[in-house]
Structure formats: C-alpha cells, structure tokens
Design a protein around this motif. Sequence first.
Motif, PDB file in Angstrom:
ATOM      1  N   ASP A  33     123.006  27.022  16.459  1.00 39.44           N
ATOM      2  CA  ASP A  33     122.333  27.198  15.007  1.00 39.44           C
ATOM      3  C   ASP A  33     121.241  28.130  15.162  1.00 39.44           C
ATOM      4  OD1 ASP A  33     121.389  26.849  12.634  1.00 39.44           O
ATOM      5  OD2 ASP A  33     121.135  24.752  12.661  1.00 39.44           O
ATOM      6  N   LEU A  35     119.853  30.181  13.406  1.00 39.85           N
ATOM      7  CA  LEU A  35     118.700  30.020  12.318  1.00 39.85           C
ATOM      8  C   LEU A  35     118.604  28.820  11.724  1.00 39.85           C
ATOM      9  CD1 LEU A  35     119.141  33.351  10.486  1.00 39.85           C
ATOM     10  CD2 LEU A  35     117.446  32.929  12.140  1.00 39.85           C
ATOM     11  N   ARG A  36     117.757  27.831  12.517  1.00 38.87           N
ATOM     12  CA  ARG A  36     117.213  28.019  13.402  1.00 38.87           C
ATOM     13  C   ARG A  36     116.795  26.791  14.501  1.00 38.87           C
ATOM     14  NH1 ARG A  36     112.019  28.139   9.594  1.00 38.87           N
ATOM     15  NH2 ARG A  36     113.338  26.710   8.587  1.00 38.87           N
ATOM     16  N   ALA A  37     117.860  25.823  14.172  1.00 40.43           N
ATOM     17  CA  ALA A  37     117.503  24.466  14.972  1.00 40.43           C
ATOM     18  C   ALA A  37     117.592  24.850  16.572  1.00 40.43           C
ATOM     19  CB  ALA A  37     118.409  23.526  14.685  1.00 40.43           C
ATOM     20  N   GLU A  74     113.351  19.131   8.753  1.00 39.53           N
ATOM     21  CA  GLU A  74     113.590  20.306   7.931  1.00 39.53           C
ATOM     22  C   GLU A  74     114.842  20.230   6.861  1.00 39.53           C
ATOM     23  OE1 GLU A  74     116.713  22.959   6.830  1.00 39.53           O
ATOM     24  OE2 GLU A  74     116.756  22.123   8.506  1.00 39.53           O
ATOM     25  N   GLY A  77     115.805  24.599   4.626  1.00 39.81           N
ATOM     26  CA  GLY A  77     114.996  25.820   5.189  1.00 39.81           C
ATOM     27  C   GLY A  77     113.417  25.382   5.029  1.00 39.81           C
ATOM     28  N   ASN A  87     110.979  23.286  11.217  1.00 36.88           N
ATOM     29  CA  ASN A  87     112.000  23.827  12.039  1.00 36.88           C
ATOM     30  C   ASN A  87     111.998  25.146  12.522  1.00 36.88           C
ATOM     31  OD1 ASN A  87     114.647  23.545  13.213  1.00 36.88           O
ATOM     32  ND2 ASN A  87     115.651  24.487  11.551  1.00 36.88           N
ATOM     33  N   THR A 106     117.437  18.186  10.936  1.00 33.32           N
ATOM     34  CA  THR A 106     117.494  19.434  10.442  1.00 33.32           C
ATOM     35  C   THR A 106     118.785  19.349   9.535  1.00 33.32           C
ATOM     36  OG1 THR A 106     118.598  20.558  11.940  1.00 33.32           O
ATOM     37  CG2 THR A 106     116.624  20.515  12.276  1.00 33.32           C
ATOM     38  N   THR A 107     118.861  20.354   8.551  1.00 31.03           N
ATOM     39  CA  THR A 107     119.886  20.417   7.739  1.00 31.03           C
ATOM     40  C   THR A 107     121.618  20.300   8.266  1.00 31.03           C
ATOM     41  OG1 THR A 107     118.447  21.457   6.253  1.00 31.03           O
ATOM     42  CG2 THR A 107     120.784  21.475   5.643  1.00 31.03           C
ATOM     43  N   ASN A 108     121.473  21.129   9.360  1.00 33.85           N
ATOM     44  CA  ASN A 108     122.834  21.501   9.958  1.00 33.85           C
ATOM     45  C   ASN A 108     122.829  21.161  11.465  1.00 33.85           C
ATOM     46  OD1 ASN A 108     123.878  22.720   7.573  1.00 33.85           O
ATOM     47  ND2 ASN A 108     122.171  24.058   7.621  1.00 33.85           N
ATOM     48  N   GLY A 109     121.872  21.805  12.063  1.00 33.23           N
ATOM     49  CA  GLY A 109     121.985  21.740  13.605  1.00 33.23           C
ATOM     50  C   GLY A 109     121.923  20.286  14.062  1.00 33.23           C
ATOM     51  N   TRP A 151     126.501  26.291   7.564  1.00 29.17           N
ATOM     52  CA  TRP A 151     125.424  25.929   6.500  1.00 29.17           C
ATOM     53  C   TRP A 151     126.116  24.791   5.571  1.00 29.17           C
ATOM     54  CZ3 TRP A 151     120.257  26.021   5.781  1.00 29.17           C
ATOM     55  CH2 TRP A 151     119.797  25.395   4.446  1.00 29.17           C
ATOM     56  N   HIS A 206     121.803  33.357   4.993  1.00 29.90           N
ATOM     57  CA  HIS A 206     120.651  32.849   5.545  1.00 29.90           C
ATOM     58  C   HIS A 206     119.566  33.595   5.460  1.00 29.90           C
ATOM     59  CE1 HIS A 206     119.565  28.939   6.589  1.00 29.90           C
ATOM     60  NE2 HIS A 206     119.031  29.147   7.874  1.00 29.90           N
ATOM     61  N   PHE A 210     116.042  33.038   3.797  1.00 30.29           N
ATOM     62  CA  PHE A 210     114.827  33.329   4.458  1.00 30.29           C
ATOM     63  C   PHE A 210     113.844  34.384   4.003  1.00 30.29           C
ATOM     64  CE2 PHE A 210     115.487  31.349   9.049  1.00 30.29           C
ATOM     65  CZ  PHE A 210     115.819  30.075   8.521  1.00 30.29           C
TER      66      PHE A 210
END
Length: 262
Positions: A33, A35-37, A74, A77, A87, A106-109, A151, A206, A210
């Motif tokens: 991941d 950006l950014r995990a 997070e 983002g 994050n 985090t959202t995804n990582g 994502w 992303h 960002f």
Amino acid sequence: MTTGDSSYKIEVCLSPLLYPVYEYEDNVVVIIDILRATSAICTALEYGAEKIIPVPTIEEAQKYKEQGYLVGAERDGSPVPGFDFGNSPFHYMTDKIKGKAVILTTTNGTLAIEAAKKAYKVVIGSFLNYSSLCRYLAEQKKNVLLLCAGWKNKYNLEDSLFAGAVTHELSKNSFFSHISDAALSVKYLYQAARKDPYKFLRNASHRKRFARLNLKDDIKYCLQIDKTGTIPVFENQAIIRMNFPAGVIPVNTIVNIPKSEN
Ligand code: 3SL
C-alpha cells in the motif's frame, strides 16, 4: 501449493477482494500500500517503534486507545480525530514511538494485512525498503504473492507499479520461472514508468486525492527507493522488524525530505 525445488511463482493479486483466489498456504505474501500504509509502517519501524499492531476497524483502534496505546487511524486519506497519528509517514518520524507498540488502522492497507494474515509469511513492501525486500524474497525459495491493497477493493496504479518493480527484479532469477499474466502486466507497467514514477502517476486517483488534501510531499517521500533495510514482518498479530541482514542497505537512513513547491 508447492512447486518443487527449483521453480517458483510470482503472482500478483490486484485487490484484497480477490485474495481468496490466490490464497495458498506456503506463499510469501507481500502487502503493498504505497500511498501510504506500508510506507508508514516501514518508517515507523525505522524510527524505533517496537511493533505495529494493525487492526481493521476504528472501534478496535478505540479500545486500544482507551487502554493507553499510541494509535494511528486514517480514513479516506485523513487522520481520524481523537487518535495520535494519521497515516502519513511524517507522523511517525518522532521519538514518541521509540520502543512502543503503535496500533494502526487504515482504509485499505490494514485490511489487506487482515485478509492475508494466515499465509506462511506476510511481509510489508514499499519503495522505501525495495532492495532489501527483493533480496529477502529471492532467498526464500518460495512462491511470492504480491498483494496490492488498492483503494476500497478497486485497482490502483501506485500499488501495481511497485508490484511491477518487485516482479522486474525477482524475474531476473531463473528459479522464478512462473510469472503470472498479472505479474507480467505490472512488470511492463513499471518498465514504462520507471524513469519518472511521480510523473507517471500524475493522473492516478490517489495522486489527485492527495493533491486535494495537500499531501504531495507524502507522495514524493513514498516514492523514494531504499531509504531503509528494514523488512517488516507480521508475526503473532503484530508487525515487527525481521531479523534479516540488511546487507548493502544501511539502516537508519531515512531522511526527512524538504518541502517542495510543486
Ligand atoms: O488505505 C490505506 O491504507 C491508506 O494508505 C490510504 S491513505 O494513504 O491514507 O490515503
């Protein structure tokens, strides 16, 4: 699935949702991941955190917070109010985390880690630890699965780019003789992008997200190669520094990048 003594596979899973399709017990799984995990995790361990405990939900993170843990949280983002960190890798460049356990959601990582946690080995990949990671993967003589966090279960460009960079490097070893179509496609992507990955990502969702959040420096930081020799590994529900010689990559080399105007 084992492939015998001298022939190993490089496979790429482009979304955590697809993970069950690729799940084999003896895979070494690399969580990606960018950006950014996974960049933040590499940074936190490099800055002396004892371990990172990834949790999938804000509710679980809150329980740890109430017990006095340092917690990074997070969503979409942005840092979640009420926690110690978001994050951004820059949040973890602090003495506050030295010798401490840090909880992270985090959202995804952290969801990708959750999906893969039963694999033979789960390690954390980012451009920041690229060469050490590739050397470790080549030495394992195991099938490698590169798991892109994406994502919200959708494909994203920067995780694929890094999966391509790893495939590019590993496929120089003849014992990785099975390279899947997904792995080939991200390798070609990386080969097209490698001269200027930042520019290559200019239309990526992303990067646009960002830009809106004023996080361009985070992108530039996360695209730096070989700033650490640390390979984070998930063991006993926590991510710790692997006991693997860092070789040519000096540890403790992460440097703060200057703020840029563009
Ligand atoms: O989803 C995640 O794990 C994050 O890396 C997303 S963000 O970089 O904080 O936007």
